[in-house]
Motif scaffolding. Structure first.
Motif, mmCIF file in Angstrom:
data_model
loop_
_atom_site.group_PDB
_atom_site.id
_atom_site.type_symbol
_atom_site.label_atom_id
_atom_site.label_comp_id
_atom_site.label_asym_id
_atom_site.label_seq_id
_atom_site.Cartn_x
_atom_site.Cartn_y
_atom_site.Cartn_z
ATOM 1 N N ASN A 64 0.822 -1.212 0.000
ATOM 2 C CA ASN A 64 0.000 0.000 0.000
ATOM 3 C C ASN A 64 0.856 1.262 0.000
ATOM 4 O OD1 ASN A 64 -2.586 1.140 -0.042
ATOM 5 N ND2 ASN A 64 -2.558 1.506 2.171
ATOM 6 N N PHE A 65 2.069 1.177 -0.520
ATOM 7 C CA PHE A 65 2.934 2.356 -0.456
ATOM 8 C C PHE A 65 2.592 3.351 -1.567
ATOM 9 C CE2 PHE A 65 5.347 -0.538 -3.242
ATOM 10 C CZ PHE A 65 5.656 0.298 -4.306
ATOM 11 N N SER A 66 2.881 4.618 -1.290
ATOM 12 C CA SER A 66 2.739 5.666 -2.297
ATOM 13 C C SER A 66 4.104 6.141 -2.787
ATOM 14 C CB SER A 66 1.953 6.853 -1.727
ATOM 15 O OG SER A 66 2.629 7.414 -0.609
ATOM 16 N N THR A 67 5.110 6.074 -1.913
ATOM 17 C CA THR A 67 6.465 6.482 -2.271
ATOM 18 C C THR A 67 7.442 5.383 -1.891
ATOM 19 O OG1 THR A 67 5.950 8.828 -1.896
ATOM 20 C CG2 THR A 67 8.278 8.204 -1.921
ATOM 21 N N LEU A 68 8.286 5.011 -2.853
ATOM 22 C CA LEU A 68 9.324 4.015 -2.604
ATOM 23 C C LEU A 68 10.643 4.555 -3.143
ATOM 24 C CD1 LEU A 68 10.310 1.206 -1.739
ATOM 25 C CD2 LEU A 68 9.697 0.387 -4.031
ATOM 26 N N ASP A 69 11.588 4.807 -2.248
ATOM 27 C CA ASP A 69 12.907 5.299 -2.638
ATOM 28 C C ASP A 69 13.961 4.313 -2.158
ATOM 29 O OD1 ASP A 69 15.233 6.613 -3.217
ATOM 30 O OD2 ASP A 69 14.902 8.306 -1.875
ATOM 31 N N LEU A 70 14.498 3.553 -3.108
ATOM 32 C CA LEU A 70 15.598 2.627 -2.824
ATOM 33 C C LEU A 70 16.817 3.016 -3.662
ATOM 34 C CD1 LEU A 70 13.775 -0.837 -2.748
ATOM 35 C CD2 LEU A 70 14.103 0.796 -0.895
ATOM 36 N N SER A 71 16.966 4.297 -3.950
ATOM 37 C CA SER A 71 18.072 4.755 -4.789
ATOM 38 C C SER A 71 19.402 4.647 -4.052
ATOM 39 C CB SER A 71 17.831 6.214 -5.202
ATOM 40 O OG SER A 71 17.772 7.071 -4.073
ATOM 41 N N ASN A 72 20.441 4.271 -4.809
ATOM 42 C CA ASN A 72 21.811 4.210 -4.286
ATOM 43 C C ASN A 72 21.897 3.338 -3.035
ATOM 44 O OD1 ASN A 72 24.553 4.816 -4.158
ATOM 45 N ND2 ASN A 72 24.217 6.630 -2.891
ATOM 46 N N ALA B 122 18.144 -8.638 -10.191
ATOM 47 C CA ALA B 122 17.046 -8.374 -11.114
ATOM 48 C C ALA B 122 15.793 -8.019 -10.324
ATOM 49 C CB ALA B 122 16.793 -9.593 -11.994
ATOM 50 N N ILE B 123 14.896 -7.287 -10.936
ATOM 51 C CA ILE B 123 13.649 -6.923 -10.279
ATOM 52 C C ILE B 123 12.705 -8.125 -10.300
ATOM 53 C CG2 ILE B 123 11.625 -5.413 -10.380
ATOM 54 C CD1 ILE B 123 13.347 -3.261 -11.562
ATOM 55 N N PRO B 124 12.177 -8.541 -9.139
ATOM 56 C CA PRO B 124 11.263 -9.694 -9.107
ATOM 57 C C PRO B 124 9.987 -9.420 -9.901
ATOM 58 C CG PRO B 124 12.037 -9.124 -6.900
ATOM 59 C CD PRO B 124 12.439 -8.005 -7.796
ATOM 60 N N SER B 125 9.378 -10.469 -10.403
ATOM 61 C CA SER B 125 8.171 -10.326 -11.228
ATOM 62 C C SER B 125 7.006 -9.741 -10.435
ATOM 63 C CB SER B 125 7.785 -11.678 -11.814
ATOM 64 O OG SER B 125 7.594 -12.629 -10.775
ATOM 65 N N TRP B 126 6.982 -9.982 -9.122
ATOM 66 C CA TRP B 126 5.863 -9.499 -8.311
ATOM 67 C C TRP B 126 5.918 -7.997 -8.058
ATOM 68 C CZ3 TRP B 126 8.270 -7.271 -4.252
ATOM 69 C CH2 TRP B 126 9.445 -7.837 -3.760
ATOM 70 N N PHE B 127 7.052 -7.382 -8.347
ATOM 71 C CA PHE B 127 7.262 -5.993 -7.927
ATOM 72 C C PHE B 127 6.301 -5.022 -8.607
ATOM 73 C CE2 PHE B 127 9.357 -1.861 -8.525
ATOM 74 C CZ PHE B 127 9.537 -1.495 -7.207
ATOM 75 N N ASN C 100 3.348 -5.267 -9.687
ATOM 76 C CA ASN C 100 1.941 -5.340 -9.269
ATOM 77 C C ASN C 100 1.773 -5.192 -7.765
ATOM 78 O OD1 ASN C 100 0.976 -5.880 -11.912
ATOM 79 N ND2 ASN C 100 1.713 -7.987 -11.716
ATOM 80 N N LEU C 101 2.786 -4.596 -7.142
ATOM 81 C CA LEU C 101 2.820 -4.586 -5.683
ATOM 82 C C LEU C 101 1.811 -3.626 -5.066
ATOM 83 C CD1 LEU C 101 4.364 -5.959 -3.431
ATOM 84 C CD2 LEU C 101 6.047 -4.121 -3.503
#
Length: 702
Positions: free
Chosen positions: A221-229, A235-240, A242-243
């Motif tokens: 239920n996130f609105s902002t996701l910051d995983l920079s640096n 690899a990005i998982p397939s579920w990502f 549609n999260l």
């Protein structure tokens, strides 16, 4: 408290002391430093005497010094806001005694030192903000016991060390976790399921890798996701994708994420900003869902053409506003399908392998403000349809193979602040219509075949005549306060990238063309100019006497021209000048005396007949004319090639005219000539050829 209050904050508490110290429940004083309405000084130690305070807000002032230890006596305090001040020192341990505290905001100060370990005793705390300070040390494990905490902001500090599952053990109500720009490392098990469900997840600059964090699968239920640096090399998982159906910002930039993405089908029901730059993505550019409004895939290894993305309309209208593909391996022609993307406001395809012509359908983008196609292999001329893009602010076609002239309609783009066509094959004159661009700050036409004189109307480039003020960025697109604009300018002979172009950047480069005549004295009216390069032309005459009026000038290059006379004395007043090149001209006389000029290297003045510091006797004994001829050979070759091209075209034109008038016209209009011409070929020449052919055949048989 009224706006007329200013002075020492201690005076306020002194006035309120006495009978009010035991009864005052709420004190809120908001300042405005830019208007001069703010308090200064330190919070007095006797603040602890106001034991009935429930609400205390002293925001946007210039209050300095440490938070007094006596703050721990305010046992009834529930709200303590003192953000945007100049507080320093470390947080006192007594702050852990505020058992009723629910909201604590200390952000935007100069606080340092570690966080008190007893912060976990603030059992009623719902919001804690200490962002944009200089807090260091590790994150206390006691934070994990704040079971009522909903908002935690520790971003932009100097925290370091490991963060484990213990730090989040009882944070079941946590909804916003902002912790970017620290040096923390998250060490949790692969099977860890967080006790919270976050709306804002901001871990930028943490160490989360190398595996992609699997615990994210529970955050739906996130609105902002910051995983920079964050050191992710996976690899990005397939579920990502549609999260979350509420994702507004997804930032995975500056990692080493690899793999191919065929389709970015973001499940969000709202407009989504997707930032994936500076990774190791390969394959073709993915197709995207219509919810994406910002797509930044720059600085990857994507390849192939982009027609499959742009030229296949979806059932839903495309909402993309910003599209960055710069610094990839994109090839092929730019598709002529821009009518399907009506909302686009910024396109950056710099530094790819694009070929062909600039498509005319780009002119259908009525909202476009930034169009960067720098450093490709584009050919043809600048399409006339671009003149329909009336909102353009930045236009950069540099380092391509464009031909033709700079169109006169460029003057109709009145909002234009950057125009770059450096290193192409453009010819002709600089159109006077350029002078109508009063907002123009950057004009780069260097390394072309432009000729004629420098327009005197450059004095009308208003943005270059005012003293620069750092007001705003070129482009109004921000992500966490960072402007998404950049360009490369050649300054002091080297390329320099400006990641944020503000009003402070004023630049005029006409170098390495075939301009002749004198430097217009009107150039001296561009008093806001910081970088000026007229080198490598055929300019004659003297340097304008009022060149010293360019008081903000940092870089001036007039080398490899045919300038004569003395260096104007006014040049000694250029106090910001850090780079000067007057080499290989016909200048003479003494170099004016000033701290700036004498601190420069002799190479700034060689190839002339100048004397005086910083030139030495050895510098003056050289043969400037011989050296000048050698170093300016590039200009001579360009001038000679221009002459050769001219005579070549003239010869073709004359030959065509003679052939047409001398041969074709008589055959068309004179019947006797026409009969004689065809008789010659049919009755005479043809039989001669047959006779020769028969003789050769007979000879071969015998």
């Amino acid at each position: 408290m009224g706006e007329s209050f200013f002075g020492e904050i201690s005076k306020v508490f002194e006035i309120l002391s006495g009978c009010l110290s035991n009864s005052l429940r709420s004190l809120s004083i908001g300042g405005s430093p830019e208007k001069g309405y703010c308090f200064t000084g330190q919070i007095p130690n006797d603040i602890g005497e106001f034991k009935s305070l429930v609400f205390l807000s002293l925001v946007y002032h210039k209050i300095s010094g440490p938070i007094p230890i006596s703050i721990g006596k305010l046992s009834t305090l529930e709200v303590f806001y003192i953000h945007n001040n100049q507080l320093n020192g470390s947080l006192p341990k007594t702050i852990g005694s505020l058992s009723n505290l629910q909201y604590l905001d200390l952000s935007y100060n100069n606080l340092n030192g570690p966080l008190p370990k007893n912060l976990g005793s603030l059992s009623n705390l719902e919001s804690l903000s200490i962002s944009n300070n200089q807090v260091n040390g590790s994150l206390p494990e006691s934070l994990g016991s704040l079971s009522n905490l909903k908002h935690l902001d520790i971003s932009s500090n100097h925290l370091e060390g490991q963060v484990s599952e213990v730090h989040f053990a009882n944070l079941t109500k946590l909804r916003n976790l902002l912790a970017y720009e620290n040096k923390l490392s998250l060490k949790v098990s692969l099977q860890w399921t967080p006790p919270f469900h976050l709306h804002e997840i901001e871990f930028g600059s943490w160490n989360l890798g190398p595996q992609f964090p699997m615990w994210l699968e529970s955050q739906t239920n996130f609105s902002t996701l910051d995983l920079s640096n964050t050191g992710i090399a996976d690899a990005i998982p397939s579920w990502f994708w549609n999260l979350s159906t509420t994702a507004e910002i997804i930032d995975l930039s500056q990692n080493q994420i690899y793999g191919e993405i065929s389709y970015m089908d973001v499940a969000s029901d709202v407009a989504t900003i997707l930032i994936l730059h500076s990774n190791n993505f390969t394959g073709s550019v993915p197709r995207i869902s219509s919810q994406i409004i910002v797509l930044d895939l720059s600085n990857n290894s994507l390849s192939g053409d982009i027609s499959h993305l742009l030229c296949h309309p979806t059932t839903h209208s495309n909402n993309l506003i910003i599209f960055y593909l710069n610094n990839n391996l994109i090839s092929g022609e730019i598709p002529d399908c821009w009518k399907y993307w009506p909302l686009l406001a910024a396109i950056n395809f710099n530094n790819n392998n694009l070929t062909g012509k600039i498509p005319s359908s780009l002119g259908s983008l009525g909202n476009i403000t930034l169009l960067f196609l720098r450093n490709n292999s584009l050919e043809g001329s600048i399409p006339n349809s671009i003149q329909s893009c009336s909102k353009l602010i930045g236009l950069d076609f540099s380092l391509n193979k464009l031909v033709g002239t700079i169109p006169k309609w460029i003057g109709s783009l009145v909002e234009l602040r950057l125009f770059g066509v450096r290193s192409n094959k453009l010819n002709g004159f600089l159109p006077f219509e350029l002078c109508a661009l009063r907002s123009l700050q950057i004009l780069d036409v260097g390394y072309n075949k432009l000729s004629g004189t420098i327009p005197k109307c450059f004095k009308n480039l208003t943005a270059m005549t005012f003293q620069p003020q750092n007001r705003s960025s070129f482009y109004p697109f921000t992500r966490n306060g960072q402007y998404m604009d950049s360009t490369v300018l050649v300054i002091k002979g080297r390329e320099r990238q400006f990641d944020t172009l503000t009003d402070l950047v004023t630049y005029l480069d006409l170098s390495s063309n075939i301009f002749v005549g004198e430097i217009p004295k009107e150039v001296a009216s561009l008093q806001g100019l910081r970088y000026l390069n007229l080198s490598g032309n055929g300019l004659r005459g003297s340097i304008p006497d009022k060149i010293g009026n360019l008081t903000w000038l940092e870089s001036l290059d007039l080398s490899m021209n045919k300038l004569s006379g003395k260096i104007p004395p006014s040049m000694s007043s250029l106090s910001f000048l850090s780079y000067l090149n007057l080499s290989y001209n016909n200048l003479s006389g003494r170099i004016p005396t000033s701290t700036q000029l004498q601190s420069l290297t002799p190479s700034s003045f060689i190839g002339n007949s100048l004397y005086g510091p910083p030139l030495t006797k050895d510098d003056r004994e050289g043969d400037p004319k011989t050296t000048h001829e050698h170093e300016s050979s590039e200009y001579g070759e360009r001038e000679e090639k221009a002459d050769q091209d001219y005579w070549f075209r003239l010869g073709i034109s004359v030959g065509f005219g003679v052939g047409f008038l001398g041969v074709i016209c008589p055959l068309l209009f004179c019947r006797i000539w026409r009969i004689a011409y065809f008789w010659f070929f049919q009755e005479y020449l043809w039989y001669k050829i047959l006779d020769c052919f028969i003789k050769i055949k007979y000879t071969l048989k015998t």
